[in-house]
Enzyme design. Structure first.
Site, PDB file in Angstrom:
ATOM      1  N   ARG A 252      28.491  64.630  23.519  1.00  0.00           N
ATOM      2  CA  ARG A 252      28.635  63.514  24.453  1.00  0.00           C
ATOM      3  C   ARG A 252      29.890  62.728  24.090  1.00  0.00           C
ATOM      4  NH1 ARG A 252      25.544  65.912  27.223  1.00  0.00           N
ATOM      5  NH2 ARG A 252      23.574  65.175  28.148  1.00  0.00           N
TER       6      ARG A 252
ATOM      7  N   HIS B 249      33.455  67.954  31.693  1.00  0.00           N
ATOM      8  CA  HIS B 249      32.019  67.990  31.405  1.00  0.00           C
ATOM      9  C   HIS B 249      31.335  69.116  32.188  1.00  0.00           C
ATOM     10  CE1 HIS B 249      28.299  65.412  30.155  1.00  0.00           C
ATOM     11  NE2 HIS B 249      28.082  66.700  30.007  1.00  0.00           N
TER      12      HIS B 249
END
Length: 308
Positions: free
Chosen positions: A223, A271
């Site tokens: 993350r 992502h």
């Protein structure tokens, strides 16, 4: 009994089609068409609606549509309500592809060759054999273990670090904060696949980079908040790190003009290292629902005290 989907609506249409094929007796709805809220028993969401308990008084189970649950505010979920993270095989397969690509890109000096291509000049870079390039993975859950299994075929010496002990064939495993320096000191390419928790937020920082062999590479597919952005820029510019492949940032995407967009030692992607595949995700959800009805253990159930 209704299953409600609240995430990407394009993929949601695929979910609806697979549910109709495989569980025609189970009502399936796409947000915001919730029907009777009292009939909603199962929610599949990236971010759940506000005041979930009052909105769906008979909710029995919540699924995260992704492998992580850090986007959930678990304090807003009733304590009795199980939260399940997605363990469908499509996530692992696509993550393994990305990690392999990223590790090989750093191993084979792709960032240097991209730079040389832009300058229209070639300078020889000697190849380092895979057997001399040590790859370490932080986070030895389903995704970390799958990535290590694929990387084994290239002949890299493999290491793994995890909060709790793991035993993986062909991998030198370390566990706990006390062993982290030893793990880092032997890692030439570091892959972060940790869950985002209070303990792991900001873990990719100047102190950690300094413990790696000088010139190590970094792959962050965890993350964005794992990474201290200012620290990695200093590490790259000073040669502490030789390059980084970043699939996650904070925020996403980075704002216009952010150094990550143009830094010559960073390969940036949006992502998309892994993605939930509706076909196999529906099978996973239906299996968990069946297990829940029988009172069996639920795969992927989140331990709220640990955050994953």
């Amino acid at each position: 009994m209704t299953v409600l989907y609240k995430a990407n609506m394009v993929r949601g249409a695929e979910w609806a089609r697979f549910f109709a094929e495989r569980a025609p007796d189970v009502p399936f709805r796409l947000w915001p068409d919730v029907g009777d809220p009292a009939e909603v028993r199962y929610l599949v969401a990236w971010v759940p609606p506000d005041d979930i308990a009052a909105t769906f008084p008979n909710l029995e189970l919540v699924f995260s549509v992704g492998a992580g649950v850090d986007q959930f505010d678990v304090t807003k979920l009733p304590a009795h309500l199980p939260l399940v993270r997605m363990l469908e095989p499509g996530i692992a397969e696509t993550m393994v592809e990305y990690v392999t690509m990223a590790v090989l890109a750093l191993h084979r000096d792709l960032l240097d060759f991209i730079s040389q291509q832009k300058k229209q000049v070639w300078h020889e870079i000697r190849i380092t054999p895979a057997k001399r390039r040590r790859v370490g993975v932080m986070g030895l859950g389903q995704l970390g273990q799958a990535a290590l299994d694929r990387l084994r075929a290239f002949g890299f010496p493999l290491l793994g670090w995890n909060r709790s002990p793991r035993e993986i064939e062909g991998v030198t495993c370390y566990a706990g904060a006390g062993s982290l320096p030893d793990f880092l000191s032997q890692t030439d390419i570091l892959v972060c696949l940790l869950p985002l928790t209070d303990e792991t937020r900001g873990i990719l920082n100047a102190d950690l980079f300094a413990r790696l062999p000088r010139g190590a590479g970094l792959v962050n597919v965890g993350r964005g908040p794992h990474l201290v952005e200012a620290d990695i820029l200093v590490a790259l510019d000073s040669g502490v790190l030789s390059g980084a492949v970043l699939d996650v940032t904070d925020p996403e995407p980075p704002p216009a003009g952010h150094p990550f967009w143009s830094h010559p030692r960073i390969l940036l992607t949006p992502h998309n290292a892994s993605m939930t595949t509706p076909d196999t995700a529906v099978d996973f959800v239906l299996d968990v629902i069946d297990r829940h009805r029988r009172g069996d253990e639920l795969p992927g159930r989140v331990d709220r005290t640990r955050g994953y």
